[in-house]
Design an enzyme around this catalytic site. Structure first.
Site, mmCIF file in Angstrom:
data_model
loop_
_atom_site.group_PDB
_atom_site.id
_atom_site.type_symbol
_atom_site.label_atom_id
_atom_site.label_comp_id
_atom_site.label_asym_id
_atom_site.label_seq_id
_atom_site.Cartn_x
_atom_site.Cartn_y
_atom_site.Cartn_z
ATOM 1 N N LYS A 262 0.835 -1.206 0.000
ATOM 2 C CA LYS A 262 0.000 0.000 0.000
ATOM 3 C C LYS A 262 0.867 1.252 0.000
ATOM 4 O O LYS A 262 1.736 1.428 0.858
ATOM 5 C CB LYS A 262 -0.899 -0.002 1.245
ATOM 6 C CG LYS A 262 -1.693 1.290 1.464
ATOM 7 C CD LYS A 262 -2.410 1.261 2.806
ATOM 8 C CE LYS A 262 -3.017 2.614 3.153
ATOM 9 N NZ LYS A 262 -3.618 2.622 4.507
ATOM 10 N N ASP A 267 -2.315 10.488 3.923
ATOM 11 C CA ASP A 267 -3.724 10.129 4.115
ATOM 12 C C ASP A 267 -4.385 11.098 5.080
ATOM 13 O O ASP A 267 -4.196 11.016 6.294
ATOM 14 C CB ASP A 267 -3.838 8.695 4.639
ATOM 15 C CG ASP A 267 -5.291 8.270 4.824
ATOM 16 O OD1 ASP A 267 -6.164 8.905 4.196
ATOM 17 O OD2 ASP A 267 -5.532 7.320 5.578
ATOM 18 N N LYS A 274 -9.779 12.807 8.923
ATOM 19 C CA LYS A 274 -9.227 12.342 10.196
ATOM 20 C C LYS A 274 -9.176 13.498 11.199
ATOM 21 O O LYS A 274 -9.129 14.671 10.802
ATOM 22 C CB LYS A 274 -7.799 11.819 9.992
ATOM 23 C CG LYS A 274 -7.683 10.553 9.189
ATOM 24 C CD LYS A 274 -6.213 10.177 9.031
ATOM 25 C CE LYS A 274 -6.059 8.894 8.230
ATOM 26 N NZ LYS A 274 -6.527 7.713 8.970
ATOM 27 N N ASP A 285 1.882 6.371 5.687
ATOM 28 C CA ASP A 285 0.856 5.452 5.183
ATOM 29 C C ASP A 285 1.279 4.754 3.893
ATOM 30 O O ASP A 285 0.483 4.049 3.284
ATOM 31 C CB ASP A 285 -0.462 6.204 4.976
ATOM 32 C CG ASP A 285 -1.681 5.320 5.206
ATOM 33 O OD1 ASP A 285 -1.539 4.282 5.871
ATOM 34 O OD2 ASP A 285 -2.762 5.669 4.722
ATOM 35 N N ASP A 344 -11.986 7.175 4.451
ATOM 36 C CA ASP A 344 -10.758 6.908 5.210
ATOM 37 C C ASP A 344 -10.422 5.415 5.228
ATOM 38 O O ASP A 344 -9.405 5.015 5.780
ATOM 39 C CB ASP A 344 -10.880 7.447 6.634
ATOM 40 C CG ASP A 344 -9.535 7.509 7.347
ATOM 41 O OD1 ASP A 344 -8.498 7.590 6.647
ATOM 42 O OD2 ASP A 344 -9.508 7.461 8.591
ATOM 43 N N GLU A 346 -9.454 3.808 2.663
ATOM 44 C CA GLU A 346 -9.006 3.930 1.276
ATOM 45 C C GLU A 346 -7.969 2.893 0.868
ATOM 46 O O GLU A 346 -7.883 2.508 -0.297
ATOM 47 C CB GLU A 346 -8.440 5.335 1.036
ATOM 48 C CG GLU A 346 -6.990 5.557 1.430
ATOM 49 C CD GLU A 346 -6.688 5.361 2.911
ATOM 50 O OE1 GLU A 346 -5.551 4.970 3.229
ATOM 51 O OE2 GLU A 346 -7.584 5.586 3.749
ATOM 52 N N ARG A 348 -7.676 -0.288 1.368
ATOM 53 C CA ARG A 348 -8.205 -1.544 0.824
ATOM 54 C C ARG A 348 -8.715 -1.378 -0.603
ATOM 55 O O ARG A 348 -8.750 -2.335 -1.368
ATOM 56 C CB ARG A 348 -9.302 -2.080 1.747
ATOM 57 C CG ARG A 348 -10.521 -1.213 1.872
ATOM 58 C CD ARG A 348 -11.351 -1.526 3.108
ATOM 59 N NE ARG A 348 -10.659 -1.133 4.330
ATOM 60 C CZ ARG A 348 -11.115 -1.371 5.560
ATOM 61 N NH1 ARG A 348 -12.267 -1.996 5.717
ATOM 62 N NH2 ARG A 348 -10.436 -0.980 6.613
#
Length: 498
Positions: A262, A267, A274, A285, A344, A346, A348
């Site tokens: 990933k 993010d 967030k 991230d 959030d 995201e 996956r």
């Protein structure tokens, strides 16, 4: 700071020319004792090392570092005694204890220490070398003043009983540490300098001189091929997404392994924003992507006899007038549809595209890693990765993760959670709508995109990939490089066992 030069010797450590000599100490019920490899040094001090260590308050506990002027009793002017902690029940010391102690000693060196010798290598040469190279890591390229350490060479002592090619052992240990530190550098680079396009360029720089084929898909390529998850998540940023494809084929490659990492270079949570507190940690991230790129470079450097293909999606998840929304339905690569209930969740979505593409290469194994869920930290803390996937391969990876010292724990994918991902509009939703079993539900979501019959594993490194507290052992503050060593160990195991 560049990595120190590593060398091995069978000379008596008492006479080695160095600015400092590192020895180990062991914590016991009757007080501190010198670790193996210290016999000649013990004899050089009147009354022995145990008495001297006790006087200066040493206990031998893990990460403890005590510095003692040698006053000419040995050639090195400074003795550094580093704690290994308690010995095992059989009196032995583990590789991780040596690795951690070596890292703690390397972190504690002063600016005037350029040459070091270590006797921790008499316990485990590979662990001592790896721990030292990892502990010596510094990320200071954004500092206006030079705060780097002067360490440039380390000599490791071996005993006559130790067999094998010491130079080859150091070469492998240094290569693994270099890969970990490369991943750390990527994680620690701030998001204004590390975004999808620049990440691709840095990957190209790391691959220069290797036998790795490299392809970059830009936003036009992604749209043409139908990567709806990557395009959806990346739609809110002015810096468009990318998908990296790295291909390495080693000598006499018998197995094919797919790697997926990933790469959310920052993010914000998107429209499902967030909280502001600690959002700056979301520069990490992309730790999964960093680890995968570093491992491919390592595999090429060490000549793993495997065919390895890495698929690395890269996006920024930001809120804007073009950002994807809660309620959107995305058509993923391969045709499945996903209802977005939370922007959030995201990671996956981009991984679903990447996993589907990776499976098209018909690998024997698929290894995916990501900073996927806050639920991983809730369940397992900040140092233990959650490992999910097909049962046998999951357990194999978890065992190897613990053997490397990175740690990891096998987790289930309960079938009852699959129904909670049902959507009225699409094939599935990107979250369950409740907080229970969030790490496991994310794994179940990813499983929907894994080809039937493929041995696969998902490593959730949300906590272990980034250390927001004080340094410990060989682990610095910031990017840790987890799970580079785990994936490298799995690849080596596949190469050997199939």
């Amino acid at each position: 700071m560049s990595s120190p030069t590593l060398a091995v010797t069978d000379s008596d450590p008492v006479g080695l020319t160095a600015d400092a000599l590192i020895i180990g100490t062991v914590q016991g019920t009757d007080g501190v004792t010198p670790a193996p490899g210290s016999d000649s040094i013990d004899a050089a001090f009147p009354g022995g090392l145990a008495a001297l260590l006790t006087v200066v308050g040493a206990t031998g506990r893990a990460d403890e570092v005590v510095k003692i002027p040698t006053q000419g009793r040995i050639t090195a002017p400074l003795l550094i005694a580093v704690g290994l902690g308690k010995a095992e029940q059989d009196g032995g010391l583990t590789a991780e204890q040596v690795r951690r102690a070596s890292g703690a000693a390397a972190r504690a060196l002063g600016d005037d220490v350029a040459q070091v010798a270590s006797t921790l290598s008499t316990i485990d040469l590979a662990a001592a070398a790896q721990g030292t190279a990892l502990g010596a890591y510094r990320f200071d390229q954004y500092k206006s003043s030079d705060e780097g350490r002067a360490l440039n060479s380390v000599t490791f002592v071996r005993t006559s009983e130790q067999t094998g090619d010491g130079t080859a052992t150091l070469t492998a240990a240094a290569a693994i540490a270099k890969a970990v530190n490369s991943a750390r550098d990527l994680v620690n680079t701030p998001p204004n300098d590390l975004f999808p396009e620049s990440f691709a360029q840095r990957t190209a720089d790391l691959l220069r001189g290797t036998d790795v084929d490299f392809e970059v898909l830009d936003e036009k390529d992604l749209a043409k091929d139908g990567y709806g998850g990557i395009l959806g998540v990346g739609a809110g940023s002015s810096r468009p997404p990318r998908l990296l494809r790295l291909r390495y084929k080693g000598p006499k490659a018998a197995k094919k392994v797919a790697l997926v990492g990933k790469g959310v270079t920052f993010d914000s949570g998107g429209i499902s924003l967030k909280p502001a507190a600690d959002m700056h940690h979301m520069t990490s991230d992309m730790a999964g992507a960093a680890a995968v790129v570093a491992v491919v470079v390592l595999a090429a450097e060490l000549g793993y006899p495997l065919e390895i293909t890495a698929t690395v999606p890269l996006v920024e998840n930001l809120p804007s007038g073009t950002a994807y929304r809660p309620g959107d339905v995305l058509t993923m690569f391969g045709g499945k549809t996903v209802e977005v209930l939370n922007t959030d969740a995201e990671g996956r979505l981009i991984l679903a595209d990447a996993i589907t593409r990776a499976a098209e290469d018909e690998p024997d194994y698929l290894i995916e890693t990501s900073t996927l869920t806050g639920a991983q930290v809730v369940a397992l803390g900040k140092r233990t990765a959650g490992i999910m996937g097909s049962d046998a391969f999951r357990d194999r990876v978890a065992t190897l993760a613990r053997a490397t010292g990175e740690g990891g724990w096998a987790m289930p994918l309960p079938e009852e959670l699959r129904g909670d991902l049902d959507s009225k509009l699409a094939d599935l939703a990107n979250i369950t709508g409740h907080r229970w079993g969030g790490m496991l539900a994310a794994g179940i979501f990813l499983r929907e995109f894994v080809a039937e019959g493929l041995e696969w594993v998902h490593i959730d490194i949300a906590g272990p990939s980034y250390n927001d507290k004080g340094a410990w052992g060989y682990t610095p503050k910031g990017g840790t490089g987890v799970p580079v060593r785990t994936i490298a160990a799995v690849l080596a195991d596949i190469a050997e066992q199939g």
